[in-house]
Design a protein around this motif. Structure first.
Motif, PDB file in Angstrom:
ATOM      1  N   LYS A 109       0.838  -1.208   0.000  1.00 27.60           N
ATOM      2  CA  LYS A 109       0.000   0.000   0.000  1.00 27.60           C
ATOM      3  C   LYS A 109       0.873   1.258   0.000  1.00 27.60           C
ATOM      4  CE  LYS A 109      -3.754   2.391   2.419  1.00 27.60           C
ATOM      5  NZ  LYS A 109      -3.290   3.675   1.956  1.00 27.60           N
ATOM      6  N   LEU A 110       1.941   1.249   0.808  1.00 26.19           N
ATOM      7  CA  LEU A 110       2.871   2.382   0.824  1.00 26.19           C
ATOM      8  C   LEU A 110       3.442   2.605  -0.573  1.00 26.19           C
ATOM      9  CD1 LEU A 110       4.577   4.456   2.599  1.00 26.19           C
ATOM     10  CD2 LEU A 110       6.336   2.681   2.531  1.00 26.19           C
ATOM     11  N   GLU A 111       3.817   1.526  -1.227  1.00 27.19           N
ATOM     12  CA  GLU A 111       4.368   1.601  -2.586  1.00 27.19           C
ATOM     13  C   GLU A 111       3.331   2.166  -3.558  1.00 27.19           C
ATOM     14  OE1 GLU A 111       7.638   0.631  -5.298  1.00 27.19           O
ATOM     15  OE2 GLU A 111       7.403   1.209  -3.212  1.00 27.19           O
ATOM     16  N   ALA A 112       2.101   1.683  -3.464  1.00 27.52           N
ATOM     17  CA  ALA A 112       1.024   2.165  -4.340  1.00 27.52           C
ATOM     18  C   ALA A 112       0.734   3.647  -4.069  1.00 27.52           C
ATOM     19  CB  ALA A 112      -0.239   1.330  -4.134  1.00 27.52           C
ATOM     20  N   ASP A 113       0.719   4.036  -2.799  1.00 26.38           N
ATOM     21  CA  ASP A 113       0.493   5.438  -2.444  1.00 26.38           C
ATOM     22  C   ASP A 113       1.602   6.332  -2.998  1.00 26.38           C
ATOM     23  OD1 ASP A 113      -1.776   4.636  -1.097  1.00 26.38           O
ATOM     24  OD2 ASP A 113      -0.916   4.890   0.921  1.00 26.38           O
ATOM     25  N   SER A 114       2.843   5.851  -2.939  1.00 28.69           N
ATOM     26  CA  SER A 114       3.972   6.616  -3.461  1.00 28.69           C
ATOM     27  C   SER A 114       3.843   6.801  -4.966  1.00 28.69           C
ATOM     28  CB  SER A 114       5.285   5.897  -3.123  1.00 28.69           C
ATOM     29  OG  SER A 114       6.377   6.565  -3.701  1.00 28.69           O
ATOM     30  N   LYS A 115       3.472   5.727  -5.661  1.00 27.91           N
ATOM     31  CA  LYS A 115       3.312   5.811  -7.116  1.00 27.91           C
ATOM     32  C   LYS A 115       2.150   6.720  -7.493  1.00 27.91           C
ATOM     33  CE  LYS A 115       5.534   1.453  -8.206  1.00 27.91           C
ATOM     34  NZ  LYS A 115       5.397   0.070  -8.672  1.00 27.91           N
ATOM     35  N   ALA A 116       1.066   6.670  -6.707  1.00 30.28           N
ATOM     36  CA  ALA A 116      -0.095   7.523  -6.995  1.00 30.28           C
ATOM     37  C   ALA A 116       0.224   8.993  -6.745  1.00 30.28           C
ATOM     38  CB  ALA A 116      -1.287   7.090  -6.140  1.00 30.28           C
ATOM     39  N   LYS A 117       0.957   9.267  -5.677  1.00 34.20           N
ATOM     40  CA  LYS A 117       1.228  10.658  -5.292  1.00 34.20           C
ATOM     41  C   LYS A 117       2.394  11.270  -6.069  1.00 34.20           C
ATOM     42  CE  LYS A 117       1.623  13.594  -1.254  1.00 34.20           C
ATOM     43  NZ  LYS A 117       1.486  13.685   0.185  1.00 34.20           N
ATOM     44  N   TYR A 118       3.460  10.475  -6.282  1.00 31.94           N
ATOM     45  CA  TYR A 118       4.676  11.022  -6.889  1.00 31.94           C
ATOM     46  C   TYR A 118       5.045  10.391  -8.226  1.00 31.94           C
ATOM     47  CZ  TYR A 118       5.252  12.953  -2.209  1.00 31.94           C
ATOM     48  OH  TYR A 118       5.060  13.609  -1.029  1.00 31.94           O
ATOM     49  N   GLY A 119       4.326   9.347  -8.618  1.00 33.87           N
ATOM     50  CA  GLY A 119       4.607   8.704  -9.897  1.00 33.87           C
ATOM     51  C   GLY A 119       5.833   7.819  -9.898  1.00 33.87           C
ATOM     52  N   ALA A 120       6.304   7.438  -8.709  1.00 31.86           N
ATOM     53  CA  ALA A 120       7.498   6.595  -8.628  1.00 31.86           C
ATOM     54  C   ALA A 120       7.452   5.733  -7.368  1.00 31.86           C
ATOM     55  CB  ALA A 120       8.757   7.459  -8.608  1.00 31.86           C
ATOM     56  N   SER A 121       8.241   4.688  -7.394  1.00 32.51           N
ATOM     57  CA  SER A 121       8.387   3.799  -6.251  1.00 32.51           C
ATOM     58  C   SER A 121       8.897   4.587  -5.040  1.00 32.51           C
ATOM     59  CB  SER A 121       9.395   2.703  -6.614  1.00 32.51           C
ATOM     60  OG  SER A 121       9.820   2.007  -5.475  1.00 32.51           O
TER      61      SER A 121
END
Length: 166
Positions: free
Chosen positions: A101-113
């Motif tokens: 979820k942290l990884e998905a949130d990072s990708k959603a918010k910043y577009g990267a892992s």
């Protein structure tokens, strides 16, 4: 108060709240393989694509400064061993879901892992998790991911050679 003293005191305070599974791992000598070079080591529980994000999360919690940080202590390896060999399967699965979820949130918010975003962005995400931890008013049925990762990071760091001696 310096960081080492703060970690020592927080470890003492956490002493009464460390789950039996973590305490068992500490007492039985659960250690990560820190001798194998990073390019040869492979996680046994955490998804290979997420291990670098876990390492960066641990480093954000305990950053390097005048003393080694969580990545220097290879805390992500310790966590991988604890999740595979010590923690209950449902706790380990919950941890893995939280990391995903942290990884998905990072990708959603910043577009990267999480491993690829800037240190400032990582700090922003961790502060949000920390704020959520502090403002929680009820005890959840399952320990939240950030509680688990913070506990494992501090325990892994304080029981490592780097954390204990340097």
């Amino acid at each position: 108060m310096d960081r080492r003293e703060a970690l020592r005191l927080s470890t003492l305070l956490l002493g009464g709240s460390i789950p039996a599974s973590t305490l068992s791992g500490i007492l039985s000598g659960c250690t990560a393989d820190t001798k194998t070079p990073a390019n040869l080591w492979s996680p046994s529980f955490i998804n290979k694509e997420l291990i670098n994000s876990l390492a960066e999360l641990c480093e954000t919690i305990i950053p390097a400064g005048k003393t080694p940080g969580a990545k220097d202590a290879k805390v992500e390896r310790y966590i991988d061993v604890m999740l595979k060999d010590v923690w209950k399967p449902e706790e380990s699965a919950s941890f893995a879901q939280g990391l995903a979820k942290l990884e998905a949130d990072s990708k959603a918010k910043y577009g990267a892992s999480f491993a690829k975003i800037t240190p400032a962005q990582r700090i922003e995400m961790v502060k949000a998790l920390d704020d959520e931890l502090r403002t929680r008013t009820e005890v959840p049925a399952q320990k939240p991911f950030y509680d688990m990762v913070k506990e494992l990071t501090v325990t892994g760091y304080c029981t490592s050679e780097e954390g204990a001696t340097k």
